[in-house]
Write a protein that holds these residues in place. Structure first.
Motif, PDB file in Angstrom:
ATOM      1  N   SER A  36       0.824  -1.203   0.000  1.00 27.66           N
ATOM      2  CA  SER A  36       0.000   0.000   0.000  1.00 27.66           C
ATOM      3  C   SER A  36       0.862   1.258   0.000  1.00 27.66           C
ATOM      4  CB  SER A  36      -0.930   0.003   1.216  1.00 27.66           C
ATOM      5  OG  SER A  36      -1.703   1.169   1.267  1.00 27.66           O
ATOM      6  N   SER A  37       1.911   1.248   0.805  1.00 27.31           N
ATOM      7  CA  SER A  37       2.816   2.401   0.848  1.00 27.31           C
ATOM      8  C   SER A  37       3.547   2.564  -0.479  1.00 27.31           C
ATOM      9  CB  SER A  37       3.820   2.232   1.987  1.00 27.31           C
ATOM     10  OG  SER A  37       4.630   3.376   2.127  1.00 27.31           O
ATOM     11  N   MET A  38       3.921   1.447  -1.109  1.00 26.23           N
ATOM     12  CA  MET A  38       4.534   1.511  -2.435  1.00 26.23           C
ATOM     13  C   MET A  38       3.563   2.093  -3.457  1.00 26.23           C
ATOM     14  SD  MET A  38       6.592  -2.108  -2.570  1.00 26.23           S
ATOM     15  CE  MET A  38       6.643  -2.070  -4.364  1.00 26.23           C
ATOM     16  N   ALA A  39       2.284   1.762  -3.309  1.00 24.68           N
ATOM     17  CA  ALA A  39       1.273   2.305  -4.220  1.00 24.68           C
ATOM     18  C   ALA A  39       1.169   3.824  -4.069  1.00 24.68           C
ATOM     19  CB  ALA A  39      -0.082   1.650  -3.952  1.00 24.68           C
ATOM     20  N   ILE A  83       2.361   9.186  -6.346  1.00 25.94           N
ATOM     21  CA  ILE A  83       3.043  10.483  -6.287  1.00 25.94           C
ATOM     22  C   ILE A  83       3.961  10.656  -7.497  1.00 25.94           C
ATOM     23  CG2 ILE A  83       4.663  11.897  -4.967  1.00 25.94           C
ATOM     24  CD1 ILE A  83       3.580  10.610  -2.427  1.00 25.94           C
ATOM     25  N   ILE A  84       4.618   9.555  -7.918  1.00 23.70           N
ATOM     26  CA  ILE A  84       5.476   9.628  -9.106  1.00 23.70           C
ATOM     27  C   ILE A  84       4.663  10.076 -10.318  1.00 23.70           C
ATOM     28  CG2 ILE A  84       6.732   8.200 -10.778  1.00 23.70           C
ATOM     29  CD1 ILE A  84       7.960   6.701  -8.461  1.00 23.70           C
ATOM     30  N   PHE A  85       3.410   9.629 -10.402  1.00 25.04           N
ATOM     31  CA  PHE A  85       2.570  10.012 -11.535  1.00 25.04           C
ATOM     32  C   PHE A  85       2.291  11.512 -11.560  1.00 25.04           C
ATOM     33  CE2 PHE A  85       1.305   5.560 -12.409  1.00 25.04           C
ATOM     34  CZ  PHE A  85       1.398   5.610 -13.798  1.00 25.04           C
ATOM     35  N   LEU A  86       2.422  12.181 -10.412  1.00 20.21           N
ATOM     36  CA  LEU A  86       2.248  13.631 -10.395  1.00 20.21           C
ATOM     37  C   LEU A  86       3.333  14.333 -11.210  1.00 20.21           C
ATOM     38  CD1 LEU A  86       1.343  14.209  -6.619  1.00 20.21           C
ATOM     39  CD2 LEU A  86      -0.227  14.069  -8.567  1.00 20.21           C
ATOM     40  N   CYS A  87       4.456  13.657 -11.401  1.00 23.40           N
ATOM     41  CA  CYS A  87       5.555  14.229 -12.181  1.00 23.40           C
ATOM     42  C   CYS A  87       5.349  14.051 -13.681  1.00 23.40           C
ATOM     43  CB  CYS A  87       6.886  13.577 -11.788  1.00 23.40           C
ATOM     44  SG  CYS A  87       7.321  13.768 -10.042  1.00 23.40           S
ATOM     45  N   CYS A  89      10.687   9.480  -4.211  1.00 27.05           N
ATOM     46  CA  CYS A  89       9.756   8.353  -4.347  1.00 27.05           C
ATOM     47  C   CYS A  89      10.445   7.125  -4.943  1.00 27.05           C
ATOM     48  CB  CYS A  89       8.562   8.758  -5.204  1.00 27.05           C
ATOM     49  SG  CYS A  89       7.433   9.892  -4.385  1.00 27.05           S
ATOM     50  N   THR A  90      11.401   7.369  -5.844  1.00 29.75           N
ATOM     51  CA  THR A  90      12.180   6.248  -6.385  1.00 29.75           C
ATOM     52  C   THR A  90      12.956   5.554  -5.266  1.00 29.75           C
ATOM     53  OG1 THR A  90      12.436   7.419  -8.482  1.00 29.75           O
ATOM     54  CG2 THR A  90      13.913   5.576  -8.068  1.00 29.75           C
ATOM     55  N   SER A  91      13.593   6.353  -4.420  1.00 29.38           N
ATOM     56  CA  SER A  91      14.342   5.794  -3.291  1.00 29.38           C
ATOM     57  C   SER A  91      13.406   5.080  -2.314  1.00 29.38           C
ATOM     58  CB  SER A  91      15.101   6.903  -2.561  1.00 29.38           C
ATOM     59  OG  SER A  91      15.983   7.566  -3.425  1.00 29.38           O
ATOM     60  N   ALA A  92      12.236   5.675  -2.062  1.00 31.58           N
ATOM     61  CA  ALA A  92      11.275   5.063  -1.149  1.00 31.58           C
ATOM     62  C   ALA A  92      10.810   3.705  -1.658  1.00 31.58           C
ATOM     63  CB  ALA A  92      10.073   5.992  -0.956  1.00 31.58           C
ATOM     64  N   SER A 115       6.540   1.159 -14.638  1.00 32.23           N
ATOM     65  CA  SER A 115       6.766   0.513 -13.343  1.00 32.23           C
ATOM     66  C   SER A 115       5.797   1.016 -12.295  1.00 32.23           C
ATOM     67  CB  SER A 115       8.206   0.767 -12.885  1.00 32.23           C
ATOM     68  OG  SER A 115       8.424   0.294 -11.577  1.00 32.23           O
ATOM     69  N   ALA A 116       5.480   2.314 -12.344  1.00 34.04           N
ATOM     70  CA  ALA A 116       4.575   2.904 -11.363  1.00 34.04           C
ATOM     71  C   ALA A 116       3.129   2.480 -11.559  1.00 34.04           C
ATOM     72  CB  ALA A 116       4.669   4.429 -11.423  1.00 34.04           C
TER      73      ALA A 116
END
Length: 290
Positions: free
Chosen positions: A21-24, A29-33, A64-67, A251-252
Motif C-alpha cells: 500500500s505504501s509503495m502504491a 506520487i510519481i505520476f504527479l511528475c 519516491c524512487t528511493s522510497a 513501473s509505477a
C-alpha cells in the motif's frame, strides 16, 4: 485501487500489504511528475513553471524512487524472516512495527533525496541578462563543475544496485529454504503455510523483477548522459533516456495489474470494492425513479 482495497478490508491489512500500500502511494506520487516530463518532451525550452516547481518535481521523483526500492528491500527482508524464522517473526513483525518502519523508510528516502533540491534549477543562455525564453529545468552548471552531480549520481546508482544484490541474496535464501522444507509438507498446517508463502513469494518476485527491468535502464542512461562529451552521443543518450522514462512510469502503474493477475485474494477484494461502489449508485437511481 491497491490503496482503496487495503484500506477498506480488514483481512487485507497484512504486514505485506501495508508495504504494498505504501509503495502504491509512492507510485501515485510519481505520476504527479508525469505532466512535467510530458511537457519537457513536447517543449523542452522554455520552462514555464518556475524555479520552485523545477526543484520540487525532481526532488519528488528522486525521493519516491528511493522510497520504492527501500520498501521492496524491507518487504523482502520481512518475507525472509517469515519463511526462515516463522515463530520468531510472528512476535517481531507486527503491523504497528511495520507502520513505524514504513515511516522511517519514507523519512530516510526523502532526506537522502534532499541534495537534489540544490543540484537542479532553471538556467538561461545568458545568466547576466537572462532571456526567459531560453530557460531550462536541468542540473545546474555549479552542480556539474563542482562534481557534486557525479557524486549524487553515484550515490543514487549505489542506492539501486546495493538493494538489488541484497534482494538476490534474500530470494536465493528463501528459495533454498522452501526447497529444503518439501519433506515437512506431510503435516496439513505446514502444507497450508508453505503454500501461502509460495503464492506470496511468486507475486513479490514478479514485482521485484518488473521493478529491476523498468528502472535499470533509467540508472544506466542517467550515468551515460553525465559522461557524454559530443553532440551525437548526447542525442543518442537523450533518446535512450526517453525510452527509460517510459519504463519508469510503466513501473509505477504495473503493480496493480500484477496483483490482479497473480492473487485470487486481491481479485476477490477488488470485486467486493466494486460492488460496494455500485450499491449506493443503484440505490440512488432507485430513489430517483420512485
Amino acid at each position: 485501487m491497491t490503496i482503496l482495497i487495503i484500506q477498506h478490508f480488514k483481512d487485507m491489512k497484512t504486514t505485506t500489504n501495508l508495504y504494498l500500500s505504501s509503495m502504491a502511494v509512492s507510485d501515485l506520487i510519481i505520476f504527479l511528475c508525469l505532466p512535467f516530463d510530458l511537457y519537457r518532451l513536447w517543449k523542452y525550452v522554455p520552462w514555464l513553471f518556475g524555479e520552485a516547481v523545477c526543484r520540487i518535481y525532481h526532488y519528488i521523483f528522486e525521493g519516491c524512487t528511493s522510497a520504492t526500492i527501500l520498501h521492496i528491500t524491507a518487504l523482502s527482508i520481512e518475507r525472509y524472516l517469515a519463511i526462515s524464522f516463522p515463530l520468531q517473526s510472528k512476535t517481531v513483525v507486527t503491523r504497528r512495527r511495520v507502520q513505524y518502519i514504513i515511516l522511517a523508510l519514507w523519512g530516510f528516502a526523502l532526506v537522502s533525496a534532499a541534495p537534489t533540491l540544490f543540484l537542479v534549477g532553471v538556467e538561461y543562455d545568458n545568466e547576466t541578462h537572462p532571456d526567459y525564453s531560453t530557460g531550462e529545468c536541468k542540473h545546474t552548471s555549479y552542480a556539474i563543475s563542482s562534481g557534486k552531480l557525479h557524486i549524487m549520481l553515484w550515490v543514487s546508482t549505489t542506492y539501486f544496485f546495493c538493494p538489488m544484490l541484497c534482494l538476490i541474496f534474500l530470494y536465493g535464501s528463501i528459495a533454498c529454504k522452501l526447497w529444503k522444507s518439501k519433506n515437512d509438507l506431510q503435516r496439513p498446517c505446514a502444507f497450508g503455510r508453505e503454500r501461502s508463502h509460495r503464492k506470496t513469494l511468486k507475486i513479490l518476485v514478479v514485482v521485484v523483477m518488473a521493478f529491476i527491468m523498468c528502472w535499470l535502464p533509467y540508472h544506466i542512461g542517467r550515468n551515460l548522459f553525465a559522461q557524454v562529451d559530443d553532440y551525437e552521443a548526447a542525442t543518442l543518450s537523450q533518446k535512450f533516456n526517453m525510452a527509460s522514462m517510459v519504463l519508469c512510469y510503466l513501473s509505477a502503474s504495473i503493480n496493480p495489474v500484477v496483483y490482479n493477475l497473480m492473487s485470487q485474494k486481491y481479485r476477490a477484494a477488488a470485486k467486493r470494492l466494486f460492488l460496494m461502489r455500485q450499491q449506493p449508485r443503484q440505490a440512488h437511481r432507485g430513489q430517483i425513479q420512485l
